[in-house]
Design an enzyme around this catalytic site. Structure first.
Site, short mmCIF file in Angstrom:
data_model
loop_
_atom_site.label_atom_id
_atom_site.label_comp_id
_atom_site.label_asym_id
_atom_site.label_seq_id
_atom_site.Cartn_x
_atom_site.Cartn_y
_atom_site.Cartn_z
N HIS A 152 0.81 -1.21 0.00
CA HIS A 152 0.00 0.00 0.00
C HIS A 152 0.85 1.27 0.00
O HIS A 152 0.39 2.33 -0.45
CB HIS A 152 -0.92 0.01 1.22
N PHE A 184 -1.16 -8.15 5.00
CA PHE A 184 0.18 -7.59 4.87
C PHE A 184 0.21 -6.24 4.16
O PHE A 184 1.20 -5.91 3.48
CB PHE A 184 1.12 -8.58 4.15
N CYS A 185 -0.84 -5.43 4.30
CA CYS A 185 -0.91 -4.13 3.63
C CYS A 185 -0.62 -4.26 2.13
O CYS A 185 0.02 -3.40 1.52
CB CYS A 185 0.05 -3.13 4.28
N ALA A 186 -1.09 -5.38 1.58
CA ALA A 186 -1.00 -5.61 0.13
C ALA A 186 -2.28 -6.36 -0.25
O ALA A 186 -2.24 -7.44 -0.83
CB ALA A 186 0.24 -6.42 -0.21
N CYS A 220 -6.09 -4.83 7.45
CA CYS A 220 -4.65 -5.07 7.53
C CYS A 220 -4.33 -6.11 8.59
O CYS A 220 -3.37 -6.84 8.49
CB CYS A 220 -3.91 -3.78 7.86
#
Length: 467
Positions: A143, A389-391, A409
């Site tokens: 992100h 994982f902020c993806a 998240c």
């Protein structure tokens, strides 16, 4: 004084213990803070903590901590004081800038701007984009590099399944852009989800062939591999200190100076301005710096900057060749161990043979990811990460969900024993001993075979041991 300060702070704590004859895979891990910390187990007793969440934040190198401790008594304001300590701190700050430029193999004329993190670095770059700049970014990004481009026209590219497909996808998108104006490509060097290395040099060549520039998110690459701005031919590189074995709160944006010099300062204030004068009409005229200081307003984080430079020196002195070889050994050990557990599925874009750093994400049939991670911590003293994982788009694509689906998240709402659309991530690096990955593989096998020894419950969205 700064030279003697550096000499006094330098220790051999980061030097591999093995001789050259023993080979790089036999080298000892680098000394890091917390390597002797013990944690309690819910089943009784204590165990040395296995920190296997390097992709989130790597433990600080002992060498870095020693360097910072040696400097601390000499702390002074930077660029603002005439006193001896201020002059010393300013000298140390600018020496650190030169150290980072050398670490990244920057070109003549490149600027090194100190920021708070990779996220801050990429938001800074987003703030200085020329008017009508188009941005191209793969959905596979963290992100930090997926989201900063709010004021630009952004094209999100689908996740490629091979490095060659990544290059071809970018080439098509750049060739089709309309109007043909300034463009920026943002790409990761190593995925924070799969650990896979991306074809950065080839993507840079494709970008430049179509009149675009490229920024490299090296947050997961720089701690594991040498990064050469010159060799990769990227226009900018961004990374964070806290993933490079330095303390929290510092980051770097390094690369071409023109867009940085032509834009208004990212933050307005002292340090960014050369001259400020009142006008007769009551307003204020400002002349901004054209150096990196233009985007470093306010009192700088000299401790954080010095710690990044210390980490850069430590990694270079330890030698990336040996560090890379040892990490490949650990990656192979983890992947081979997980492959022996049929219930485990490792997440990958480019396949089993793709080169990668020490970041591996997986799911376990019949397990909620938060439950599994909680059991690893509470019953084995192993710290990993679970979630998206902020993806989010990438993880959901890898798990077979729609990439545009919403997600959190942190841990999911699913209770222990319930399936969830999240994953578990184990990550390691230069400070990881073999015992930690051996314990991890053994723990995975035991949990899958025999189940958790303890009862767990959901509390504030996280799975925790039941008291």
């Amino acid at each position: 004084m700064s030279a003697s300060l550096n000499a006094a702070a330098t220790t051999d704590a980061c030097a591999p213990a093995a001789s050259a004859a023993e080979g790089p895979c036999c080298a000892e891990p680098l000394a890091v803070l917390g390597r002797d910390v013990t944690v309690p187990l819910v089943t009784g007793g204590e165990v040395t903590y296995a920190a296997l969440d390097y992709a989130a934040s790597a433990p600080a190198l002992q060498r870095v901590w020693d360097d910072v401790a040696a400097y601390a008594p000499y702390y002074g304001s930077v660029h603002r004081g005439a006193g001896y300590l201020s002059q010393l701190s300013t000298d140390l700050f600018e020496q650190s800038r030169a150290t980072v430029a050398e670490f990244l193999d920057c070109r003549a004329g490149d600027q090194v701007v100190f920021t708070r993190s990779t996220t801050d670095s990429l938001n800074l770059l987003a703030a200085v984009l020329p008017a009508d700049c188009q941005v191209f970014v793969f959905e596979t990004e963290h992100h930090a590099s997926l989201l900063p481009w709010r004021d630009a026209q952004v094209t999100y590219l689908n996740a490629p399944r091979t490095p060659a497909q990544a290059v071809a996808t970018l080439e098509r998108a750049l060739a089709d852009r309309d109007p043909y104006g300034p463009a920026l490509v943002c790409v990761t060097g190593a995925s924070n989800v799969t650990g896979e290395l991306w074809p950065v040099k080839e993507l840079a060549a494709a970008a430049h062939a179509h009149g675009a520039r490229i920024v490299l998110d090296a947050a997961q690459l720089a701690p594991h591999h040498p990064v050469s701005v010159r060799e990769l031919d990227v226009d900018w590189v961004a990374f964070s200190g806290h993933k490079l074995y330095a303390p929290f709160g510092s980051g770097v944006l390094a690369g071409r100076a023109d867009w940085l010099q032509e834009a208004e300062p990212y933050l307005a204030g002292g340090g960014a301005s050369r001259k400020v004068a009142r006008r007769e009409d009551g307003g204020v005229d400002v002349e901004w710096h054209t150096t990196a200081a233009r985007h470093e307003a306010g009192s700088p984080n000299v401790i954080g900057v010095y710690s990044i430079a210390s980490a850069c020196r430590a990694l270079q002195e330890a030698g990336f060749e040996g560090l890379v070889a040892r990490e490949r050994h650990l990656v192979a050990k983890v992947r081979e161990g997980l492959a022996e557990v049929p219930a485990v599925r490792i997440l990958s874009l480019f396949g089993d043979d793709a080169p990668r750093v020490g970041v591996i994400s997986f799911v376990v049939d019949g397990w909620n990811s938060s439950h599994f991670a909680a059991a690893l911590s509470a019953e084995y003293g192993i710290g990993v990460r679970d979630g998206l994982f902020c993806a989010h788009p990438l993880v959901r694509t890898l798990l077979g969900s729609e990439p545009q689906a919403q997600g959190e998240c942190g841990a999911p709402d699913a209770a222990p024993g319930e399936q969830s659309l999240n994953a578990i991530r184990v990550s390691f690096g230069a400070g990881t001993p073999d015992e930690h990955v051996d314990r991890f593989v053994r723990a995975v096998k035991e949990l899958v075979t025999s189940g958790a020894k303890w009862q767990y419950r959901t509390e504030d969205g996280r799975c925790v041991p039941a008291v």
